[in-house]
Design a protein around this motif. Structure first.
Motif, short mmCIF file in Angstrom:
data_model
loop_
_atom_site.label_atom_id
_atom_site.label_comp_id
_atom_site.label_asym_id
_atom_site.label_seq_id
_atom_site.Cartn_x
_atom_site.Cartn_y
_atom_site.Cartn_z
N ALA A 174 -0.64 11.12 -2.45
CA ALA A 174 -1.08 10.24 -1.37
C ALA A 174 0.10 9.63 -0.63
N LYS A 175 1.20 9.39 -1.33
CA LYS A 175 2.36 8.76 -0.68
C LYS A 175 3.35 9.77 -0.15
N THR A 176 3.63 10.85 -0.89
CA THR A 176 4.79 11.69 -0.57
C THR A 176 4.47 13.02 0.10
N HIS A 177 3.18 13.45 0.11
CA HIS A 177 2.86 14.77 0.65
C HIS A 177 3.28 14.88 2.11
N LEU A 213 4.72 4.51 7.36
CA LEU A 213 4.86 5.87 7.91
C LEU A 213 6.17 6.50 7.47
N ALA A 214 6.58 6.20 6.27
CA ALA A 214 7.85 6.68 5.72
C ALA A 214 7.76 6.61 4.20
N LEU A 215 8.81 7.04 3.53
CA LEU A 215 8.85 6.99 2.06
C LEU A 215 9.13 5.56 1.62
N GLU A 216 8.13 4.72 1.81
CA GLU A 216 8.22 3.30 1.48
C GLU A 216 6.82 2.82 1.15
N MET A 217 6.71 1.91 0.16
CA MET A 217 5.37 1.56 -0.32
C MET A 217 5.39 0.20 -1.02
N GLY A 218 4.27 -0.52 -0.93
CA GLY A 218 4.10 -1.75 -1.68
C GLY A 218 3.34 -1.49 -2.96
N VAL A 219 3.69 -2.22 -4.03
CA VAL A 219 3.02 -2.07 -5.32
C VAL A 219 2.67 -3.46 -5.85
N LYS A 220 1.42 -3.62 -6.27
CA LYS A 220 0.96 -4.93 -6.74
C LYS A 220 0.06 -4.77 -7.96
N VAL A 221 0.25 -5.63 -8.95
CA VAL A 221 -0.64 -5.69 -10.11
C VAL A 221 -1.73 -6.70 -9.81
N VAL A 222 -3.00 -6.28 -10.00
CA VAL A 222 -4.13 -7.17 -9.76
C VAL A 222 -4.88 -7.40 -11.07
N ASP A 223 -5.54 -8.54 -11.17
CA ASP A 223 -6.19 -8.92 -12.43
C ASP A 223 -7.55 -8.25 -12.63
N SER A 224 -8.15 -7.75 -11.56
CA SER A 224 -9.52 -7.25 -11.68
C SER A 224 -9.88 -6.37 -10.49
N LEU A 225 -11.01 -5.69 -10.60
CA LEU A 225 -11.54 -4.95 -9.47
C LEU A 225 -11.84 -5.89 -8.31
N GLY A 227 14.25 -0.96 -10.32
CA GLY A 227 14.59 -0.40 -9.01
C GLY A 227 13.60 -0.74 -7.92
N ILE A 228 12.89 -1.87 -8.06
CA ILE A 228 11.86 -2.25 -7.10
C ILE A 228 12.27 -3.54 -6.40
N LEU A 229 12.18 -3.53 -5.07
CA LEU A 229 12.51 -4.71 -4.28
C LEU A 229 11.35 -5.69 -4.28
N ALA A 230 11.62 -6.95 -3.96
CA ALA A 230 10.57 -7.97 -3.91
C ALA A 230 9.67 -7.75 -2.68
N ALA A 231 8.38 -7.94 -2.89
CA ALA A 231 7.40 -7.80 -1.81
C ALA A 231 7.00 -9.18 -1.29
N ILE A 291 9.83 6.74 -7.20
CA ILE A 291 11.27 6.56 -6.94
C ILE A 291 11.99 7.90 -7.01
N ASP A 292 11.61 8.73 -7.99
CA ASP A 292 12.21 10.07 -8.09
C ASP A 292 11.95 10.91 -6.84
#
Length: 419
Positions: free
Chosen positions: A252-255, A317-329, A303-307, A285-286
């Motif tokens: 979904a991110k890199t294709h 629209l590039a090889l860049e992405m946000g990542v977040k841990v959520v507590d629930s659905l 190796g993750i920057l602060a969001a 990251i790889d």
């Protein structure tokens, strides 16, 4: 419109409208013959198009065009053959014109029937996407519409050659090639005039950046089908299978990161974060993806920057992405509701109830379970080429194909009835 008279612009729109009237009554066989000729012309013209595209790419690099836009701008042998194949796919699709949507016989004996008809002339404004020139032209022709294209300065040479090939191909089979027009040479003023060309243009479709789309929606006096930017989410639920999650997130991110159905935000349920997030982050990251994560994400992976809030509201629209841990659905749903552009969202889960809740509660054009967001595409949905992906709720939503380029009219057949 430097070097062009103001009458020249109107004349071009009038020619498209005149040609569209003839196209509206063309048979399916005639339209398919035109499409076959277009596909052949694209393949025969590959050297000519590649050379024109090289000039556009050179100018784009010199002007500092971003890598994502340069990727969209590129037309090579493989992509051009793919465009020709997509045009041939449209030939195999059912012609929507004349299709009966509904009908009935009234108590007084009158027969009423609602049928599909062409819009007339479609306007399209897009940027650095010469493939759109072929996609929209082929779908417009099959659905009996004329089309006026504003493809932007970045792709002007490529678009000029493609439109010439299309016009000659259509004319060569006995239809009016003037049904396909480009107004690129009129520059930005041409785009502004297109947005106000009521009476010449029946519907306007913008494709491109969020800024371009919002400008067209805000300033156009012509009805607009809004195609939105893609702040697309993948939510990895607590029950997610590791291999499915890894494959889906990476694809979904890199294709093809420069397109609107590429994922921009990864949400991971806290109950599976320890188990899955380190691998998901390392895989991304790889693959060269720059990750921005919340505090919990950065505790679990290196190796993750602060969001920040801007991260979640950005279409990279590039090889860049946000990542977040959520507590629930529920928290995942709330995050998507706040930041989504209503394009595509996907959940990775083995929990049936959570999958059903996600499908029911997420208000986007396409909602997926255990599938890559890269499948939000007209070709993948079986539409052949694609006009765009609508994120509005009126008339068309999601990938737009032939049916979305039609309106309807009512046919009433009586035998002297009066009211």
């Amino acid at each position: 419109m430097e070097g062009m008279s103001t009458d020249a612009f109107t004349d071009r729109l009038e020619r498209a409208r005149t040609a569209a009237r003839g196209l509206a009554t063309a048979t399916t066989g005639q339209k398919n013959a035109a499409l076959a000729a277009i596909a052949d012309a694209i393949e025969a013209g590959i050297p000519q198009v590649v050379e024109a595209n090289r000039l556009d790419l050179e100018r784009g690099r010199e002007s500092g065009l971003e890598e994502g836009l340069l990727d969209r701008l590129l037309l090579d042998d493989s992509r051009l053959r793919g465009l020709a194949a997509a045009v041939r796919d449209v030939i195999s699709l059912a012609d929507p014109i004349g299709e009966v949507v509904r009908g009935s016989t009234m108590a007084n004996g009158m027969q009423i029937t609602q049928v599909r008809v062409p819009f007339g002339v479609i306007g399209a404004i897009y940027e650095a996407r010469p493939n759109v020139t072929v996609d929209i032209a082929s779908l417009a022709l099959k659905s009996g519409n004329g089309v006026v294209l504003r493809g932007g300065t970045a792709a002007e040479q490529s678009n000029r050659v493609l439109v010439q090939l299309i016009q000659r191909a259509v004319t060569g089979v006995g239809l009016d090639g003037e049904a396909v027009q480009t107004i690129d040479e009129f520059g930005r003023d041409g785009a502004n005039r297109l947005m106000r060309a009521r009476g010449y243009i029946d519907v306007l479709i913008p494709r491109g950046s969020a800024n371009l789309i919002s400008t067209v929606v805000r300033e156009s006096t012509v009805p607009v089908i809004e195609t939105g930017s893609g702040i697309v989410h993948v939510f990895v639920d607590a029950s997610a299978d590791e291999e499915k999650a890894a494959a889906i997130v990476r694809n979904a991110k890199t294709h093809r990161p420069s397109v609107c159905n590429a994922a921009e935000t990864l949400l991971v349920h806290r109950e599976c974060a320890d188990r899955l997030l380190p691998r998901l982050a390392a895989d991304l990251i790889d693959a060269g993806v720059l990750l921005h994560g919340d505090e919990r994400t950065r505790e679990l992976a290196e190796g993750i920057l602060a969001a920040d809030d801007e991260t979640w509201a950005t279409e990279h629209l590039a090889l860049e992405m946000g990542v977040k841990v959520v507590d629930s659905l529920d928290e995942a749903l709330a995050h998507i509701e706040r930041f989504s552009t209503r394009h595509t969202e996907s959940i990775v889960t083995e929990n049936y109830d959570n999958a059903q809740r996600f499908l029911a509660e997420v208000d986007s054009a396409v909602v997926m379970v255990n599938a890559s967001t890269r499948f939000t595409d007209g070709g993948e949905f079986g539409f052949g080429a694609e006009v765009g992906i609508s994120t509005q709720k009126l008339h068309a939503r999601g990938p737009m194909g032939l049916a979305e380029l039609t309106s309807t009219k009512w046919l009433v057949r009586g035998s002297g009835q009066i009211r």
